[in-house]
Design a protein around this motif. Structure first.
Motif, PDB file in Angstrom:
ATOM      1  N   ILE A  48       0.835  -1.203   0.000  1.00 60.13           N
ATOM      2  CA  ILE A  48       0.000   0.000   0.000  1.00 60.13           C
ATOM      3  C   ILE A  48       0.871   1.255   0.000  1.00 60.13           C
ATOM      4  O   ILE A  48       0.574   2.241  -0.692  1.00 60.13           O
ATOM      5  N   ASP A  49       1.964   1.238   0.767  1.00 60.80           N
ATOM      6  CA  ASP A  49       2.885   2.383   0.772  1.00 60.80           C
ATOM      7  C   ASP A  49       3.453   2.626  -0.626  1.00 60.80           C
ATOM      8  O   ASP A  49       3.508   3.763  -1.108  1.00 60.80           O
ATOM      9  N   ALA A  50       3.915   1.543  -1.272  1.00 57.95           N
ATOM     10  CA  ALA A  50       4.493   1.672  -2.613  1.00 57.95           C
ATOM     11  C   ALA A  50       3.455   2.185  -3.604  1.00 57.95           C
ATOM     12  O   ALA A  50       3.754   3.059  -4.442  1.00 57.95           O
ATOM     13  N   ALA A  51       2.242   1.669  -3.522  1.00 59.96           N
ATOM     14  CA  ALA A  51       1.178   2.099  -4.436  1.00 59.96           C
ATOM     15  C   ALA A  51       0.841   3.579  -4.218  1.00 59.96           C
ATOM     16  O   ALA A  51       0.624   4.323  -5.173  1.00 59.96           O
ATOM     17  N   SER A  52       0.818   4.001  -2.963  1.00 59.74           N
ATOM     18  CA  SER A  52       0.494   5.398  -2.652  1.00 59.74           C
ATOM     19  C   SER A  52       1.553   6.342  -3.199  1.00 59.74           C
ATOM     20  O   SER A  52       1.238   7.370  -3.823  1.00 59.74           O
ATOM     21  N   LEU A  53       2.834   6.004  -2.976  1.00 58.17           N
ATOM     22  CA  LEU A  53       3.919   6.864  -3.443  1.00 58.17           C
ATOM     23  C   LEU A  53       3.954   6.944  -4.965  1.00 58.17           C
ATOM     24  O   LEU A  53       4.158   8.026  -5.540  1.00 58.17           O
ATOM     25  N   SER A  63      -7.441   9.338 -12.706  1.00 60.82           N
ATOM     26  CA  SER A  63      -7.533   8.114 -13.497  1.00 60.82           C
ATOM     27  C   SER A  63      -6.165   7.459 -13.648  1.00 60.82           C
ATOM     28  O   SER A  63      -6.003   6.244 -13.433  1.00 60.82           O
ATOM     29  N   LYS A  64      -5.169   8.269 -13.975  1.00 59.89           N
ATOM     30  CA  LYS A  64      -3.813   7.744 -14.131  1.00 59.89           C
ATOM     31  C   LYS A  64      -3.263   7.279 -12.789  1.00 59.89           C
ATOM     32  O   LYS A  64      -2.579   6.254 -12.711  1.00 59.89           O
ATOM     33  N   ALA A  65      -3.581   8.020 -11.728  1.00 58.01           N
ATOM     34  CA  ALA A  65      -3.112   7.634 -10.395  1.00 58.01           C
ATOM     35  C   ALA A  65      -3.715   6.303  -9.968  1.00 58.01           C
ATOM     36  O   ALA A  65      -3.035   5.462  -9.362  1.00 58.01           O
ATOM     37  N   THR A  66      -4.969   6.092 -10.293  1.00 61.02           N
ATOM     38  CA  THR A  66      -5.625   4.824  -9.962  1.00 61.02           C
ATOM     39  C   THR A  66      -4.956   3.667 -10.690  1.00 61.02           C
ATOM     40  O   THR A  66      -4.706   2.605 -10.110  1.00 61.02           O
ATOM     41  N   ASP A  67      -4.663   3.887 -11.978  1.00 60.72           N
ATOM     42  CA  ASP A  67      -3.981   2.842 -12.746  1.00 60.72           C
ATOM     43  C   ASP A  67      -2.609   2.517 -12.148  1.00 60.72           C
ATOM     44  O   ASP A  67      -2.221   1.342 -12.049  1.00 60.72           O
ATOM     45  N   ASN A  76       3.187  -6.230  -6.237  1.00 57.23           N
ATOM     46  CA  ASN A  76       3.517  -6.691  -4.888  1.00 57.23           C
ATOM     47  C   ASN A  76       2.688  -7.892  -4.444  1.00 57.23           C
ATOM     48  O   ASN A  76       2.664  -8.232  -3.262  1.00 57.23           O
ATOM     49  N   GLY A  77       2.000  -8.524  -5.392  1.00 61.41           N
ATOM     50  CA  GLY A  77       1.357  -9.791  -5.086  1.00 61.41           C
ATOM     51  C   GLY A  77      -0.086  -9.725  -4.639  1.00 61.41           C
ATOM     52  O   GLY A  77      -0.621 -10.730  -4.157  1.00 61.41           O
ATOM     53  N   TYR A  78      -0.729  -8.589  -4.825  1.00 59.88           N
ATOM     54  CA  TYR A  78      -2.137  -8.465  -4.445  1.00 59.88           C
ATOM     55  C   TYR A  78      -2.968  -8.108  -5.681  1.00 59.88           C
ATOM     56  O   TYR A  78      -2.448  -8.035  -6.802  1.00 59.88           O
ATOM     57  N   THR A  79      -4.249  -7.869  -5.475  1.00 63.29           N
ATOM     58  CA  THR A  79      -5.133  -7.513  -6.583  1.00 63.29           C
ATOM     59  C   THR A  79      -5.815  -6.192  -6.261  1.00 63.29           C
ATOM     60  O   THR A  79      -5.924  -5.802  -5.077  1.00 63.29           O
ATOM     61  N   PRO A  80      -6.293  -5.479  -7.282  1.00 65.67           N
ATOM     62  CA  PRO A  80      -7.024  -4.237  -7.022  1.00 65.67           C
ATOM     63  C   PRO A  80      -8.235  -4.428  -6.110  1.00 65.67           C
ATOM     64  O   PRO A  80      -8.658  -3.477  -5.436  1.00 65.67           O
ATOM     65  N   ALA A  81      -8.775  -5.630  -6.074  1.00 67.18           N
ATOM     66  CA  ALA A  81      -9.920  -5.892  -5.194  1.00 67.18           C
ATOM     67  C   ALA A  81      -9.534  -5.837  -3.721  1.00 67.18           C
ATOM     68  O   ALA A  81     -10.419  -5.701  -2.855  1.00 67.18           O
ATOM     69  N   ASP A  82      -8.237  -5.907  -3.432  1.00 67.67           N
ATOM     70  CA  ASP A  82      -7.776  -5.873  -2.038  1.00 67.67           C
ATOM     71  C   ASP A  82      -7.700  -4.458  -1.472  1.00 67.67           C
ATOM     72  O   ASP A  82      -7.463  -4.291  -0.266  1.00 67.67           O
ATOM     73  N   ILE A  83      -7.871  -3.429  -2.323  1.00 67.87           N
ATOM     74  CA  ILE A  83      -7.718  -2.045  -1.853  1.00 67.87           C
ATOM     75  C   ILE A  83      -8.897  -1.184  -2.285  1.00 67.87           C
ATOM     76  O   ILE A  83      -9.655  -1.542  -3.182  1.00 67.87           O
ATOM     77  N   ILE A  85      -9.508   3.151  -3.091  1.00 70.51           N
ATOM     78  CA  ILE A  85      -8.742   4.365  -3.371  1.00 70.51           C
ATOM     79  C   ILE A  85      -9.660   5.575  -3.283  1.00 70.51           C
ATOM     80  O   ILE A  85     -10.765   5.574  -3.836  1.00 70.51           O
ATOM     81  N   ASN A  86      -9.194   6.610  -2.599  1.00 69.53           N
ATOM     82  CA  ASN A  86      -9.922   7.875  -2.517  1.00 69.53           C
ATOM     83  C   ASN A  86      -8.950   9.028  -2.708  1.00 69.53           C
ATOM     84  O   ASN A  86      -7.739   8.893  -2.453  1.00 69.53           O
ATOM     85  N   PHE A  87      -9.476  10.160  -3.129  1.00 71.25           N
ATOM     86  CA  PHE A  87      -8.652  11.349  -3.365  1.00 71.25           C
ATOM     87  C   PHE A  87      -9.212  12.529  -2.575  1.00 71.25           C
ATOM     88  O   PHE A  87     -10.421  12.625  -2.347  1.00 71.25           O
ATOM     89  N   SER A  88      -8.311  13.424  -2.167  1.00 70.26           N
ATOM     90  CA  SER A  88      -8.714  14.604  -1.409  1.00 70.26           C
ATOM     91  C   SER A  88      -7.733  15.738  -1.682  1.00 70.26           C
ATOM     92  O   SER A  88      -6.800  15.582  -2.477  1.00 70.26           O
ATOM     93  N   ASN A  89      -7.945  16.876  -1.015  1.00 69.70           N
ATOM     94  CA  ASN A  89      -7.053  18.035  -1.139  1.00 69.70           C
ATOM     95  C   ASN A  89      -6.887  18.450  -2.603  1.00 69.70           C
ATOM     96  O   ASN A  89      -5.775  18.565  -3.114  1.00 69.70           O
ATOM     97  N   SER A  90      -8.041  18.667  -3.250  1.00 67.67           N
ATOM     98  CA  SER A  90      -8.054  19.070  -4.671  1.00 67.67           C
ATOM     99  C   SER A  90      -7.319  18.059  -5.540  1.00 67.67           C
ATOM    100  O   SER A  90      -6.598  18.420  -6.478  1.00 67.67           O
ATOM    101  N   ASN A  91      -7.493  16.795  -5.208  1.00 70.33           N
ATOM    102  CA  ASN A  91      -6.873  15.668  -5.942  1.00 70.33           C
ATOM    103  C   ASN A  91      -5.352  15.691  -5.904  1.00 70.33           C
ATOM    104  O   ASN A  91      -4.696  15.131  -6.781  1.00 70.33           O
TER     105      ASN A  91
END
Length: 354
Positions: A48-53, A63-67, A76-83, A85-91
């Protein structure tokens, strides 16, 4: 002694031993499964840390950030169904939460079937920092930026978070000369017109973590000291070295960054293969040393926690020199800022906030 009493005592001991063994085996089972839970928590948190950074680099394009987030989760061995995603602070901020059901293997004998781990991370995207607006920059609040000697040419602006001293002859700064404290200039044939003492303090950014993650996922991560000798290296994907880097006569193609946790040393290198290439040499915790006369370096040298030292005469850097401290031992030194070297940088820095 009554034989029946002895038999009853023996029977009681056996029962107690069986009960204790059951409890001990149950505890051992719990310990094994708790260990599995801890390992899974660490793996999921790192993912999750790696995906966030990584995803924060693409903001405010959600859209690009989600991808990107999904891509790094899969790596890292997981699937998108495991997380989620939300955005804030003017994206300009991404929040990723993840959950994983862990089925127990041994603790089932005690009536425990599974547990769910819930983890999260957030990352903000910010400007990479005003330090990169300058051709020559010293970030220390206690070390004086000094140009002593002859024939110093700074094509662009300079800034120091402490004092600026210039002593010698034939010295030029084409842009602003800024110092948080005082500016002292003595000598002949000095061309420093825009002198700005009392300038505001400027912070330096740490964007090493996103470089490390991208380098690891590109397969260009190394542990231990590395020497680049007369080689041609493609840095369109960043290079990460957990150690020191020594560069002898190497050429670099592409646009990107070489990050070392330790020192970076140049020995008479001409870094770029063509004017379209752009390289940032980034020492996270160490120093950067440029040795030898008649050296030509094209790119950015960045040491936010260390000292950049240029040893020798007739040295030219087409780019920028940005360090916590900067020192010069020689004459006929030119640092000529442009715009192409900035292509080696991410347009922003990212930082985990939780």
């Amino acid at each position: 002694m009554n034989n029946n009493l002895i038999k009853n005592e023996k029977g009681s001991v056996i029962i107690i031993v069986v009960l204790l063994m059951t409890v001990l085996m149950g505890c051992a089972a719990l310990i094994l499964d708790i260990g599995r839970v801890y390992i899974e928590q660490s793996k999921l948190q790192n993912a999750i840390d790696a995906a966030s950074l990584a995803a924060a680099q693409d903001l405010p394009d959600t859209s690009k950030a989600t991808d990107s987030a999904n891509h790094y989760i899969i790596l890292n061995g997981y699937t998108p169904a495991d997380i989620s995603i939300n955005f804030s602070n003017s994206n300009m901020r991404i929040d990723i939460s993840g959950s994983k059901v862990i089925t127990y293997s041994f603790a089932k004998v005690l009536g425990f079937d599974s547990t769910t781990v819930n983890l999260s991370a957030s990352a903000d995207r910010k400007s990479i920092g005003a330090a990169f607006d300058y051709t020559l920059f010293s970030g220390s609040g206690t070390d004086t930026l000094s140009l002593n000697g002859s024939n110093f040419y700074i094509g662009g602006s300079t800034h120091t978070n402490y004092q600026f001293n210039m002593n010698g002859s034939s010295q030029t700064i084409t842009g602003a000369c800024e110092a948080v404290s005082t500016i002292k200039i003595n000598g002949s044939n000095i061309n420093v017109n825009n002198r700005m003492p009392g300038a505001p303090f400027v912070e330096m950014s740490d964007f090493s973590e996103i470089i490390r993650i991208k380098a690891e996922n590109a397969g260009q991560s190394y542990v231990g000291n590395q020497n680049f000798n007369g080689s041609f290296l493609d840095i369109d994907s960043p290079i990460y070295v957990d150690g020191n880097v020594t560069i002898n006569g190497s050429h670099f193609t592409g646009k990107g960054c070489i990050l070392a946790t330790g020192n970076i040393s140049f020995n008479g290198s001409n870094l770029n293969e063509s004017s379209s290439d752009a390289v940032c040499f980034y020492s996270k915790n160490g120093n950067i040393i440029v040795n030898g006369s008649n050296a030509v370096l094209d790119g950015i040298v960045y040491a936010p926690k260390g000292k950049i030292t240029m040893n020798g005469s007739n040295q030219t850097i087409h780019g920028r020199v940005i360090g916590n401290e900067v020192g010069f031992n020689g004459s006929n030194i030119s640092i000529i800022g442009g715009t192409s070297e900035l292509l080696s940088l991410s347009s922003s820095s990212v930082k985990l906030t939780k």
